[in-house]
Design a protein around this motif. Sequence first.
Motif, PDB file in Angstrom:
ATOM      1  N   ALA A  65       0.824  -1.209   0.000  1.00 13.29           N
ATOM      2  CA  ALA A  65       0.000   0.000   0.000  1.00 13.29           C
ATOM      3  C   ALA A  65       0.860   1.262   0.000  1.00 13.29           C
ATOM      4  CB  ALA A  65      -0.931   0.006   1.198  1.00 13.29           C
ATOM      5  N   LYS A  66       2.018   1.218   0.622  1.00 12.32           N
ATOM      6  CA  LYS A  66       2.990   2.305   0.699  1.00 12.32           C
ATOM      7  C   LYS A  66       2.565   3.484   1.562  1.00 12.32           C
ATOM      8  CE  LYS A  66       5.613   1.333  -3.403  1.00 12.32           C
ATOM      9  NZ  LYS A  66       6.544   0.424  -2.809  1.00 12.32           N
ATOM     10  N   ASN A  67       1.363   3.503   2.079  1.00  9.42           N
ATOM     11  CA  ASN A  67       0.936   4.498   3.068  1.00  9.42           C
ATOM     12  C   ASN A  67      -0.251   3.942   3.842  1.00  9.42           C
ATOM     13  OD1 ASN A  67      -1.122   4.715   1.245  1.00  9.42           O
ATOM     14  ND2 ASN A  67      -0.731   6.826   0.687  1.00  9.42           N
ATOM     15  N   LYS A  68      -0.515   4.519   4.986  1.00  5.45           N
ATOM     16  CA  LYS A  68      -1.583   4.051   5.875  1.00  5.45           C
ATOM     17  C   LYS A  68      -1.453   2.555   6.156  1.00  5.45           C
ATOM     18  CE  LYS A  68      -4.824   7.607   4.507  1.00  5.45           C
ATOM     19  NZ  LYS A  68      -6.101   7.902   3.891  1.00  5.45           N
ATOM     20  N   GLY A  69      -0.263   2.166   6.547  1.00  9.12           N
ATOM     21  CA  GLY A  69       0.007   0.758   6.790  1.00  9.12           C
ATOM     22  C   GLY A  69      -0.819   0.179   7.915  1.00  9.12           C
ATOM     23  N   TRP A  70      -1.086   0.986   8.942  1.00 10.75           N
ATOM     24  CA  TRP A  70      -1.900   0.499  10.056  1.00 10.75           C
ATOM     25  C   TRP A  70      -3.291   0.135   9.568  1.00 10.75           C
ATOM     26  CZ3 TRP A  70      -6.364   2.962  11.511  1.00 10.75           C
ATOM     27  CH2 TRP A  70      -6.548   4.249  10.988  1.00 10.75           C
TER      28      TRP A  70
END
Length: 126
Positions: A65-70
């Motif tokens: 995803a490369k962002n918003k991993g949580w």
Amino acid sequence: MESRRFFPAVCIGTFVSISIAVAFSILMATLLYLTSLTEQSVRWAMVGCGFLALFVGGFFSGAKAKNKGWLAGAFTALLFVGIMLAISYLGYNESITSSQLLLFAGYCAIASLGGVFGVNFSGGNS
């Protein structure tokens, strides 16, 4: 553009988690069949494998995803838990217990942590 890679990232993470869980389950079933181990003696190993599988799945989903991993990790765990609940309820006619809910909350937390590590390992939005 972010939303285009979020859903595939969650699916990849869930697939990785299920693959690890199935591989470890086959290994444990073989050990149970071939040795004198009991299901109670490998219970904590199975719980640990579930946490490891969800951490790695969350890691893969966060890296993809490369962002918003949580969030990617949490959705990975929710999809995994949904599949587990469907198999448990529809396949074995078992209802949800409070200990399972606690375990599933732990799955969401560890997969979210794995997603955070995955984003940071992959470099995030560079």
